[in-house]
Design an enzyme around this catalytic site. Structure first.
Site, short mmCIF file in Angstrom:
data_model
loop_
_atom_site.label_atom_id
_atom_site.label_comp_id
_atom_site.label_asym_id
_atom_site.label_seq_id
_atom_site.Cartn_x
_atom_site.Cartn_y
_atom_site.Cartn_z
N GLY A 1 24.61 14.93 7.07
CA GLY A 1 24.78 15.89 5.98
C GLY A 1 23.51 16.57 5.51
O GLY A 1 22.62 16.88 6.30
N ILE A 2 23.44 16.80 4.19
CA ILE A 2 22.31 17.54 3.65
C ILE A 2 21.01 16.74 3.74
O ILE A 2 19.92 17.32 3.78
CB ILE A 2 22.56 17.99 2.19
CG1 ILE A 2 22.69 16.80 1.25
CG2 ILE A 2 23.78 18.89 2.11
CD1 ILE A 2 22.80 17.22 -0.22
N GLY A 3 21.11 15.42 3.79
CA GLY A 3 19.91 14.61 3.94
C GLY A 3 19.25 14.86 5.29
O GLY A 3 18.02 15.02 5.38
N GLY B 1 19.41 8.34 2.83
CA GLY B 1 20.67 8.86 3.37
C GLY B 1 20.46 10.05 4.27
O GLY B 1 21.25 11.00 4.25
N ALA B 2 19.42 10.00 5.09
CA ALA B 2 19.05 11.17 5.89
C ALA B 2 19.64 11.17 7.29
O ALA B 2 19.22 11.96 8.13
CB ALA B 2 17.52 11.26 5.97
N ASN B 3 20.61 10.32 7.56
CA ASN B 3 21.19 10.27 8.90
C ASN B 3 22.33 11.27 9.09
O ASN B 3 22.81 11.48 10.19
CB ASN B 3 21.70 8.86 9.22
CG ASN B 3 22.80 8.42 8.27
OD1 ASN B 3 22.52 8.17 7.10
ND2 ASN B 3 24.03 8.34 8.75
N TYR C 1 32.19 8.53 -10.66
CA TYR C 1 31.27 9.39 -9.91
C TYR C 1 30.54 10.34 -10.86
O TYR C 1 29.32 10.51 -10.77
CB TYR C 1 32.04 10.20 -8.87
CG TYR C 1 31.18 11.18 -8.11
CD1 TYR C 1 30.26 10.75 -7.16
CD2 TYR C 1 31.29 12.56 -8.35
CE1 TYR C 1 29.45 11.66 -6.47
CE2 TYR C 1 30.49 13.46 -7.66
CZ TYR C 1 29.58 13.01 -6.72
OH TYR C 1 28.79 13.91 -6.06
N SER D 1 24.75 16.50 -9.15
CA SER D 1 25.94 17.32 -8.88
C SER D 1 26.36 18.04 -10.14
O SER D 1 26.07 17.60 -11.27
CB SER D 1 27.09 16.43 -8.40
OG SER D 1 28.31 17.15 -8.36
#
Length: 318
Positions: free
Chosen positions: A52-54, A48-50, A202, A177
């Site tokens: 936000g924090i990624g 998920g590095a595309n 979640y 989280s």
């Protein structure tokens, strides 16, 4: 009268927010990774590095000289992120590979190709996630949040653990989280078939992250591969897009939110900090050890969840 008092109260809140904005922002930003360690010759994989924090984690590790693989469901967006990182970090070694954590076939195909083409893996950041989405299932029939946030990363780590061990010292970082505090593993209805609450589902998936780290750390003892979980903080991102209430709260209290770069600091810290070399099985927030709820400290629950996860995924992980 009530309307006047409410209006006055809101006006006061806005005024105080403006006056104390710099101090509020400094507090909200949280801890910063101070390590200057270089990662030349090291390889990192971030899911998920595309965005936000990624993406911010990827940019930081690339700036340290690492070869960084962005594992993304949307390859086009991944390539845009990679191009942006290269524009900010001259000489950055970043590449994009397709990975859909909601599809075990995609995960296996990704791992098979990765193992053929990459000789070492020193840092695995299990960052991707979904939050409070309407009820839906993954390709394999898992409830989406449990399937992506926990089971998808569980399988990915299982498939890459041999490479991590051969590349040791190596680290696994799992983005969880603070929401795990409100989570319970509902073994009687793990897939939320009987009832579904997007928030509770979640929280369950984030608790599963913490328990996964606890059990994996126990099993990796003596291997020179460490695993820790992190709470990035409340970050301004599109993760809350499925919740109107959360989106509204984030808009109203945006001054209290971290930027993606600030939210990535603990992931970076757990990936590189020299003092964490022997530390495993812990939970971090703001670049320091953090509170774990009692249900996240249960060895019995961690082992049971491990066994159930292996059964659901059709794997044997000794």
């Amino acid at each position: 009268m009530f309307v006047l008092l409410l209006t006055a109260g809101l006006g006061m809140v806005v005024l105080l927010s403006v006056l104390f904005a710099p101090h509020i922002r400094k507090y909200a930003a949280g801890g910063v990774c101070m390590s200057q360690v270089r990662l030349d010759g090291k390889t990192a994989l971030i899911t998920g590095a595309n965005t936000g924090i990624g993406k911010e984690t990827a940019q930081d590790l690339a700036a340290r000289g690492a070869r960084v693989v962005l594992a993304c469901r949307d390859v086009e967006k991944g390539e845009e992120a990679a191009a942006d990182i290269r524009s900010k970090v001259p000489g950055a070694k970043v590449e994009v590979r397709e990975l859909d954590l909601a599809d075990t076939c995609s995960i296996r195909a990704f791992a098979q190709r990765f193992l053929k083409e990459v000789n070492h893996l020193h840092i695995l950041v299990n960052n991707a996630g979904v939050m409070m989405c309407p009820y839906m299932k993954t390709t394999d029939g898992f409830e989406m949040q449990l399937g992506v946030n926990h089971l998808g990363h569980f399988l990915l780590t299982y498939l890459l653990i041999g490479l991590l061990k051969r590349s040791a010292p190596a680290r696994v970082v799992v983005v969880s989280s603070w929401a795990h505090v409100f989570g319970w593993i509902r073994f009687h209805d793990l897939q939320s078939l009987g009832s579904y609450n997007s928030g509770l589902a979640y929280c369950q998936s984030k608790l599963a992250n913490v328990l996964f780290v606890r059990e994996l750390a126990r099993r990796l003892a003596g291997s020179d591969v460490t695993v820790n979980s992190v709470h990035p903080g409340s970050v301004c991102s599109d993760l809350v897009r499925h919740s109107t209430v959360m989106s509204l709260l984030f808009a109203l209290f945006s001054i209290l939110l971290k930027t993606p770069r600030e939210g990535a600091q603990t992931s970076v810290y757990c990936s590189v900090a020299e003092e964490l070399y022997p530390v495993s099985g812990k939970h971090f927030s703001d670049c320091a050890t953090a509170f774990v709820a009692p249900q996240g400290r249960s060895d019995k629950t961690a082992r049971q969840l491990w066994d159930v996860s292996c059964e659901l995924l059709g794997i044997e992980w000794e």
